[in-house]
Design a protein around this motif. Structure first.
Motif, mmCIF file in Angstrom:
data_model
loop_
_atom_site.group_PDB
_atom_site.id
_atom_site.type_symbol
_atom_site.label_atom_id
_atom_site.label_comp_id
_atom_site.label_asym_id
_atom_site.label_seq_id
_atom_site.Cartn_x
_atom_site.Cartn_y
_atom_site.Cartn_z
ATOM 1 N N VAL A 241 0.504 -1.097 -0.239
ATOM 2 C CA VAL A 241 0.177 0.232 -0.097
ATOM 3 C C VAL A 241 0.851 1.121 0.264
ATOM 4 N N LEU A 242 2.192 1.280 0.762
ATOM 5 C CA LEU A 242 3.263 2.374 0.830
ATOM 6 C C LEU A 242 4.071 2.964 -0.772
ATOM 7 N N ARG A 243 4.049 1.805 -1.325
ATOM 8 C CA ARG A 243 4.249 1.662 -2.520
ATOM 9 C C ARG A 243 3.698 2.198 -3.785
ATOM 10 N N ALA A 244 1.520 1.597 -3.602
ATOM 11 C CA ALA A 244 1.530 2.105 -4.611
ATOM 12 C C ALA A 244 0.913 3.702 -4.304
ATOM 13 N N GLY A 245 1.203 3.910 -2.750
ATOM 14 C CA GLY A 245 0.854 5.615 -2.734
ATOM 15 C C GLY A 245 1.931 6.674 -3.048
ATOM 16 N N ALA A 246 3.654 5.675 -3.151
ATOM 17 C CA ALA A 246 3.879 6.798 -3.426
ATOM 18 C C ALA A 246 4.292 6.488 -4.974
ATOM 19 N N LEU A 247 3.544 5.590 -5.996
ATOM 20 C CA LEU A 247 3.989 5.825 -7.228
ATOM 21 C C LEU A 247 3.149 6.409 -7.329
ATOM 22 N N GLU B 271 12.154 4.147 -12.584
ATOM 23 C CA GLU B 271 11.189 3.834 -11.503
ATOM 24 C C GLU B 271 9.316 4.451 -12.870
ATOM 25 N N GLY B 272 9.584 4.969 -13.729
ATOM 26 C CA GLY B 272 8.004 5.824 -14.380
ATOM 27 C C GLY B 272 8.231 4.651 -15.707
ATOM 28 N N SER B 273 7.273 5.504 -16.432
ATOM 29 C CA SER B 273 6.642 4.778 -17.654
ATOM 30 C C SER B 273 6.909 5.160 -18.846
ATOM 31 N N VAL C 103 19.332 3.010 -29.685
ATOM 32 C CA VAL C 103 18.708 2.495 -29.276
ATOM 33 C C VAL C 103 18.262 3.734 -28.170
ATOM 34 N N ARG C 104 19.311 4.643 -28.084
ATOM 35 C CA ARG C 104 19.597 5.167 -26.717
ATOM 36 C C ARG C 104 18.508 6.293 -27.417
ATOM 37 N N CYS C 105 19.205 7.300 -28.424
ATOM 38 C CA CYS C 105 18.362 8.200 -29.388
ATOM 39 C C CYS C 105 17.303 8.356 -29.747
ATOM 40 N N VAL C 106 16.771 6.760 -29.651
ATOM 41 C CA VAL C 106 15.071 6.641 -29.840
ATOM 42 C C VAL C 106 14.032 6.333 -28.519
ATOM 43 N N PHE C 107 15.058 6.055 -27.304
ATOM 44 C CA PHE C 107 13.731 5.995 -26.404
ATOM 45 C C PHE C 107 14.482 6.489 -25.099
ATOM 46 N N GLY C 108 15.897 6.955 -25.361
ATOM 47 C CA GLY C 108 16.334 7.413 -23.992
ATOM 48 C C GLY C 108 16.966 5.783 -23.671
ATOM 49 N N PRO C 109 17.405 6.496 -21.718
ATOM 50 C CA PRO C 109 18.349 5.252 -21.027
ATOM 51 C C PRO C 109 17.432 4.606 -20.320
ATOM 52 N N PRO C 110 18.395 3.972 -20.890
ATOM 53 C CA PRO C 110 17.192 1.875 -20.108
ATOM 54 C C PRO C 110 16.650 1.878 -18.862
ATOM 55 N N ALA C 111 16.443 1.139 -18.432
ATOM 56 C CA ALA C 111 15.382 1.588 -16.971
ATOM 57 C C ALA C 111 16.772 0.384 -15.930
ATOM 58 N N ASN C 112 16.522 -0.369 -17.062
ATOM 59 C CA ASN C 112 18.027 -1.759 -16.335
ATOM 60 C C ASN C 112 18.969 -2.585 -17.743
ATOM 61 N N TYR D 222 13.036 -1.256 -20.475
ATOM 62 C CA TYR D 222 12.714 -0.138 -20.813
ATOM 63 C C TYR D 222 11.923 -0.693 -20.095
ATOM 64 N N TYR D 223 10.822 0.687 -19.515
ATOM 65 C CA TYR D 223 8.710 -0.276 -18.360
ATOM 66 C C TYR D 223 8.311 0.762 -19.416
ATOM 67 N N TYR D 224 7.039 0.623 -19.334
ATOM 68 C CA TYR D 224 5.751 1.042 -20.488
ATOM 69 C C TYR D 224 4.405 1.427 -19.932
ATOM 70 N N LEU D 225 3.321 1.616 -19.771
ATOM 71 C CA LEU D 225 2.373 1.288 -20.233
ATOM 72 C C LEU D 225 1.503 1.172 -21.744
ATOM 73 N N GLN D 226 0.717 -0.478 -21.203
ATOM 74 C CA GLN D 226 0.001 -0.109 -22.275
ATOM 75 C C GLN D 226 -1.395 0.094 -22.138
ATOM 76 N N ASP D 227 -2.046 0.242 -23.370
ATOM 77 C CA ASP D 227 -3.516 1.256 -23.394
ATOM 78 C C ASP D 227 -3.424 2.055 -21.879
ATOM 79 N N GLN D 228 -2.582 2.758 -21.542
ATOM 80 C CA GLN D 228 -2.806 3.586 -19.990
ATOM 81 C C GLN D 228 -3.064 2.380 -18.665
#
Length: 169
Positions: free
Chosen positions: A10-16, A67-69, A106-115, A131-137
């Motif tokens: 719950v704390l993690r979800a709130g922080a996100l 951390e983000g998407s 790859v970095r020029c198109v998507f930026g630095p990777p998460a990992n 790279y982390y992302y949200l699909q269909d929001q």
């Protein structure tokens, strides 16, 4: 009687949620054409990637990774002003990834990777950019870009669920 402990999930979800709300206030996607790159850097910080573009311009990428998407790529004209900006961590652009691309491309198109890690065994072991992302929001997903054993050229890519959101049982 002491108050019950708040579960870590719950704390993690709130922080996100808080991070997402704060990030929404500083979203390069809301920048207007004609804005100076120097003004964008003051507002959004330094970009995670900068690459030469056509006609003396440049492509710059601001990323919320790891951390983000989202990652926002902007084309800056030779005059130092914003021409266009778009969110680049989306499946429509993943199809543009070609075997043979360098890590710089790859970095020029998507930026630095998460990992950056490795996957596979023996001769099949490869460097993998995630790279982390949200699909269909809604769906938390990951793009995996495989760079061969030496990490110098893209061999293939794939998508899958973002392991950070896996339920533990």
């Amino acid at each position: 009687m002491p108050a019950p402990a708040i579960p870590l999930s719950v704390l993690r979800a709130g922080a996100l949620v808080l991070l997402a709300a704060l990030a929404g206030c500083a979203d390069p996607g809301s920048a207007k054409p004609g804005t100076l790159l120097s003004d964008m850097e003051k507002r959004y910080g330094p970009p995670g990637a900068q690459c030469p573009g056509p006609d003396g311009g440049q492509r710059v990428v601001w990323s919320q990774q790891p951390e983000g998407s989202t990652a926002w790529a902007a084309y800056i004209g030779a005059d130092g002003r914003l021409v266009s900006v778009a969110q680049v961590l989306n499946p429509e652009l993943f199809g543009d990834i070609e075997p043979g691309w360098t890590p710089g491309q790859v970095r020029c198109v998507f930026g630095p990777p998460a990992n950056i890690g490795t996957a596979g065994l023996g001769d099949m072991r490869e460097v993998v950019w995630t790279y982390y992302y949200l699909q269909d929001q809604h769906w938390h997903m990951a793009l995996y870009v495989y760079m061969g054993a030496d990490g110098k050229r893209v061999t293939h890519h794939g998508i899958g669920p973002d392991a950070r959101y896996r339920r533990s049982e």
